[in-house]
Scaffold this motif. Structure first.
Motif, short mmCIF file in Angstrom:
data_model
loop_
_atom_site.label_atom_id
_atom_site.label_comp_id
_atom_site.label_asym_id
_atom_site.label_seq_id
_atom_site.Cartn_x
_atom_site.Cartn_y
_atom_site.Cartn_z
N LEU A 63 17.29 15.24 12.88
CA LEU A 63 18.51 14.48 13.14
C LEU A 63 18.25 13.01 13.43
N PHE A 76 18.90 7.99 11.74
CA PHE A 76 19.73 9.19 11.91
C PHE A 76 20.12 9.79 10.56
N THR A 90 23.67 14.82 19.04
CA THR A 90 22.56 14.05 18.45
C THR A 90 22.03 12.99 19.41
#
Length: 145
Positions: A63, A76, A90
């Motif tokens: 992630l 990301f 996240t």
């Protein structure tokens, strides 16, 4: 808006390096475009331009990947983010203002992007290797193109 045409992964990386040379260290770079458009190649060049010598790879399963240069670069992947709960999980909001954020699949979090995010839409060009980069937030003159 500026348009940049890349004919190879190497040219895409050089664009990333050029953009990096104009960053102060707290920007959000929102990448839009489908699979295989060069988002990771662009990020590889950007990270190198920020002084990172890490191996840059897609953060699909992690992630977020972190690269250390003159400022941290947080890479990301928002492909699997489908809700605000997913986005919070996240840690995205904790990274804002703490380095450069490069976000693949930004279309999945459009509502959470800062207004001043640099937006880069990547599409396929006339050949299999050609990519068209439509860039909002920095001009070709800014990046020496």
């Amino acid at each position: 808006m500026s348009r940049w045409i890349s004919n190879s992964a190497e040219e895409t990386e050089r664009l990333g390096e050029r953009v990096a040379s104009k960053l102060s260290g707290t920007e959000v770079i929102a990448l839009f475009g489908g699979l295989g458009m060069g988002k990771t190649a662009f990020t590889r060049g950007l990270a190198r331009g920020m002084g990172a010598d890490d191996i840059v790879s897609s953060p699909t399963f992690a992630l977020v990947n972190e690269y250390r240069g003159r400022v941290p670069v947080y890479h990301f992947d928002m492909y699997r983010v489908a809700s605000w709960d997913d986005l919070y999980s996240t840690g995205f909001f904790d990274y804002l203002e703490n380095g450069v954020l490069v976000i693949e699949w930004s279309e999945n979090i459009e509502g959470a992007l800062p207004e001043n995010a640099l937006r880069i839409t990547i599409s396929r060009g006339e050949s299999d290797n050609q990519r068209i980069f439509d860039i909002e937030g920095v001009t070709l003159e800014d990046i020496g193109g």
